[in-house]
Design an enzyme around this catalytic site. Structure first.
Site, PDB file in Angstrom:
ATOM      1  N   THR A 140      18.135 -10.921  37.343  1.00 42.49           N
ATOM      2  CA  THR A 140      18.609  -9.800  38.152  1.00 42.49           C
ATOM      3  C   THR A 140      19.292 -10.364  39.397  1.00 42.49           C
ATOM      4  O   THR A 140      18.678 -11.125  40.158  1.00 42.49           O
ATOM      5  CB  THR A 140      17.443  -8.890  38.569  1.00 42.49           C
ATOM      6  N   TYR A 141      20.555 -10.001  39.569  1.00 39.22           N
ATOM      7  CA  TYR A 141      21.318 -10.484  40.724  1.00 39.22           C
ATOM      8  C   TYR A 141      21.347  -9.421  41.817  1.00 39.22           C
ATOM      9  O   TYR A 141      21.367  -8.222  41.533  1.00 39.22           O
ATOM     10  CB  TYR A 141      22.752 -10.841  40.307  1.00 39.22           C
ATOM     11  N   PHE A 142      21.349  -9.901  43.056  1.00 43.03           N
ATOM     12  CA  PHE A 142      21.360  -9.001  44.210  1.00 43.03           C
ATOM     13  C   PHE A 142      22.556  -9.310  45.086  1.00 43.03           C
ATOM     14  O   PHE A 142      22.990 -10.459  45.193  1.00 43.03           O
ATOM     15  CB  PHE A 142      20.068  -9.167  45.024  1.00 43.03           C
TER      16      PHE A 142
END
Lengths: 173, 173
Positions: A35-37
């Site tokens: 999961t990228y932020f």
């Protein structure tokens, strides 16, 4: 720590045959959900940074990657710590970070000399090969070593992909 | 998870005698080195948030605390994950957070019913008592329970300190 890394498209079957001939050591298979932020105060797509929570078979790590330091590879500064993935997601959201994308892949890992070879099958994107060396310095020397190794697979500098799986996935949409 | 918490100044010697009379269970002693961070896009001193890396006897946790939800206690939302402290500090600095202060203290921990009692000796600030209940809801009921317990130590609502050790330390400078 610097992560000197080259990535290219590669069909896994012939790559595995060549790795076997060369005597690379099979380390294992991992299932990644990344999961990228993105940040509240700047756009990582523009600053070329990355912040990620990776879940690997039930365990999680948080990783920050700085901007790329080299035009021919994906070399960059990288910091990685084990975390509780769900709680860290809550912390990042509370701090104003937001999810920018999810990448799912199966990674087969091999070792050869000082190199880690990752054969990635990325959902929606296909098959890739990544070769990494962790080092404190000498980007150019290590990069040359990686391209010399990749020549065994008929992969050259022109095949190097510096775009992340996240960016490639976003382009597909 | 909500952390319903009341803090007050308290000399530890008489408190320990009373805890013993009441049958509280001694859990252990911890040595905390807490590094607090502020954000690049807002001032946690104004938003009443906190981001901290706590090193406890060689192990580290990262904690985010939301703004206080109650005027009589320090109740607030809290998220906490184990981390590698040094690497997480590097990640936070790379993301634009900066160190706002360090608090060092010795904490003796006791348990009584559903409460955790912390006797804190804070470098430069003196001796304190904190009583905490972790719960999903019912701030008022749990707060009343804590003040009822604190009456045994002649501590009342007027003694409740909602200022953090970090803020108290900064005021001392």
């Amino acid at each position: 720590m610097l992560e000197i890394e080259v990535k290219a498209r590669a069909d896994h079957l012939p790559v595995k045959e060549q790795l076997s001939v060369m005597g690379a050591v099979f380390v294992g298979v991992q299932h990644h959900c990344d999961t990228y932020f993105n940040a509240p105060d700047r756009d990582f797509a523009k600053t070329d940074e990355a912040l990620r929570i990776r879940s690997v078979d039930g365990r999680s790590v948080m990783t920050y990657k700085g901007k790329k330091l080299d035009t021919l590879s994906k070399t960059r500064e990288e910091f990685e710590t084990p975390v509780d993935g769900g709680i860290t997601r809550n912390i990042l959201l509370a701090l104003g970070f937001y999810e920018s994308g999810i990448v799912k892949k199966t990674r087969e890992v091999y070792r050869f000399e000082n190199m880690t070879i990752c054969l990635d099958r990325v959902e929606g994107l296909g098959e890739f090969m990544e070769v990494e060396i962790g080092a404190e310095s000498d980007i150019e020397g290590h990069r040359e070593q990686i391209f010399s190794f990749l020549a065994n697979f008929e992969i050259g500098e022109e095949d190097s992909i510096r775009t992340s799986y996240l960016e490639m996935g976003l382009e597909e949409i």
